[in-house]
Design an enzyme around this catalytic site. Sequence first.
Site, PDB file in Angstrom:
ATOM      1  N   SER A   9       0.913  -1.107   0.021  1.00  9.58           N
ATOM      2  CA  SER A   9      -0.214   0.057  -0.063  1.00  9.58           C
ATOM      3  C   SER A   9       0.922   1.233   0.137  1.00  9.58           C
ATOM      4  O   SER A   9       1.894   1.380   0.794  1.00  9.58           O
ATOM      5  CB  SER A   9      -0.665  -0.012   1.129  1.00  9.58           C
ATOM      6  OG  SER A   9      -1.284   1.394   1.711  1.00  9.58           O
ATOM      7  N   LYS A  10       0.585   2.075  -0.992  1.00  7.68           N
ATOM      8  CA  LYS A  10       1.025   3.510  -0.986  1.00  7.68           C
ATOM      9  C   LYS A  10       1.518   4.115   0.219  1.00  7.68           C
ATOM     10  O   LYS A  10       2.397   4.859   0.420  1.00  7.68           O
ATOM     11  CB  LYS A  10       0.685   4.280  -2.022  1.00  7.68           C
ATOM     12  CG  LYS A  10       1.287   3.588  -3.348  1.00  7.68           C
ATOM     13  CD  LYS A  10       0.778   4.703  -4.574  1.00  7.68           C
ATOM     14  CE  LYS A  10       0.961   3.819  -6.073  1.00  7.68           C
ATOM     15  NZ  LYS A  10       0.494   4.451  -7.088  1.00  7.68           N
ATOM     16  N   ARG A  11       0.546   3.963   1.253  1.00  7.01           N
ATOM     17  CA  ARG A  11       0.402   4.642   2.243  1.00  7.01           C
ATOM     18  C   ARG A  11       1.321   3.996   3.453  1.00  7.01           C
ATOM     19  O   ARG A  11       1.421   4.715   4.403  1.00  7.01           O
ATOM     20  CB  ARG A  11      -1.195   4.682   2.686  1.00  7.01           C
ATOM     21  CG  ARG A  11      -1.755   5.752   2.212  1.00  7.01           C
ATOM     22  CD  ARG A  11      -3.256   5.949   2.624  1.00  7.01           C
ATOM     23  NE  ARG A  11      -4.033   4.664   2.444  1.00  7.01           N
ATOM     24  CZ  ARG A  11      -4.699   4.355   1.046  1.00  7.01           C
ATOM     25  NH1 ARG A  11      -4.616   5.524   0.147  1.00  7.01           N
ATOM     26  NH2 ARG A  11      -5.389   3.386   0.619  1.00  7.01           N
ATOM     27  N   ASP A  12       1.770   2.988   3.233  1.00  5.69           N
ATOM     28  CA  ASP A  12       2.731   2.041   3.993  1.00  5.69           C
ATOM     29  C   ASP A  12       3.986   2.887   4.288  1.00  5.69           C
ATOM     30  O   ASP A  12       4.682   2.486   3.448  1.00  5.69           O
ATOM     31  CB  ASP A  12       2.781   0.795   3.958  1.00  5.69           C
ATOM     32  CG  ASP A  12       3.477   0.001   4.890  1.00  5.69           C
ATOM     33  OD1 ASP A  12       4.137   0.531   5.876  1.00  5.69           O
ATOM     34  OD2 ASP A  12       3.861  -1.154   4.676  1.00  5.69           O
TER      35      ASP A  12
END
Length: 464
Positions: A254-257
């Site tokens: 996930s790009k948010r990780d």
Amino acid sequence: MKKIRTRYAPSPTGYLHIGGARTALFNYLFAKHFNGDFIFRLEDTDVARNVEGGEESQLNNLAWLGIIPDESPLKPNAKYGNYRQSEKLDIYKKYADELIANGHAYKAYDSSEELEKQHQESEEANIASFRYNPDWLKISDEEKQRRDAAGEYSLRLRLPKNTIYEWDDLVRGKISVNSDDIGDFVIMKSDGYPTYNFAVVIDDHQMEITNVLRGEEHITNTPKQLAIYQAFGWEHPVFGHLTIITNMEGKKLSKRDKTLKQFIEDYKNEGYRPEAIFNFLALLGWTSADKAEIMSREELIQKFDPERLSKSPSKFDIVKMEWFSKQYMKNVPNEEIIEKLFSPKGADWNNLFVSTYKQSSATLDEIRKNLLIYLNPKDKEPENLELNNVIKSFYSSLKEKEFTVENIQQAIDETKEVCSVKGKDLFMPIRLATTYEEHGPELAKAIYLFGKEVIMSRLVKLCE
Ligand code: GLU
């Protein structure tokens, strides 16, 4: 045989992500393996999501990896039209008009509220997946004309009933979907912009793309694209849908990780080796028949075989990534590293320093950090440093000698003899007393790199 043409078509909504880079790389390897062309083009019609400089940064990061497209917005081939979707809206409109004229598409006048209502009703009726019903909207002819004149409509593709869309996926084999499970879908929005599915078909057709490798999130789009190809009577490219990339726990990246570096830019800034990332990415969902791991660009191009694309998710293993970078760092010419270090030391010193540290570093940042140990030697003795016989013996042996790597090594060897110690008992006290560090590269070299002055003053302070 037709010339192979593949493409990578990002939206300029951000930096180059590992997933995007892998898609680009596989398309690149595919094209180059078959002596074809690799094309970079831009899906930039979602104006609100575009970021400034998005295209440039995608291209720069690809170039850093060594993925240079044969054609791009900066290197267009006029024969294939524009390489940015935003510059070809008239083309999409022309093709959409063609479909209207021959009955394959129609104007749908639903407002967004009406469409929402149709969705709701289908949910209430417990219909598992929504399919657009062209007869749902009941409006008067006057209202229809008003909406038509005001341009308040979208264009939908009219799907034939009970028709199978099937393709032989390069990765997953045969996949088929019935048109009745899709429903008429939008090809042009009311704002005059094409939808992704419509634009991508026009682009792939215009650019004579022969093979499409892309993420598996597009599998559900492919039957829609096949329906568009069919409506035009065009041949479609061969599709292959790459499996997802997961983290070590098996969850989709996930790009948010924030715990994982996921953007190529991050690796570039830390000074990882681009050839290492190129090599590492190629193994995220593909293996070489000979099971080789370290492969140069040329070897990868030569060995790339789409039949060997993996059917199961690939884990992004940062430890492995570091390992790859280390393998490549070892072989980088010293001058190339020295040039980026801005070390104030002399040429011989720099050479020895780089030769020593490139053996075990994955990044330029790591090498730089180690340089600081020598440029700003610590004043304070380490707390666990205690004078003992090993240190005393080493000191008395070293002070008689000229300060060279060989002589330092000899002093270590003599200490070993005199004190009858070896391994950790020999190296640890000497390392701590001289370098003030518990770990480091080959001891004699580390000591030498500090210079006679620093080492002798530390030993004198401790021993005398
Ligand atoms: N812009 C799309 C993406 O980045 C391209 C999809 C495709 O390759 O067809 O996912």
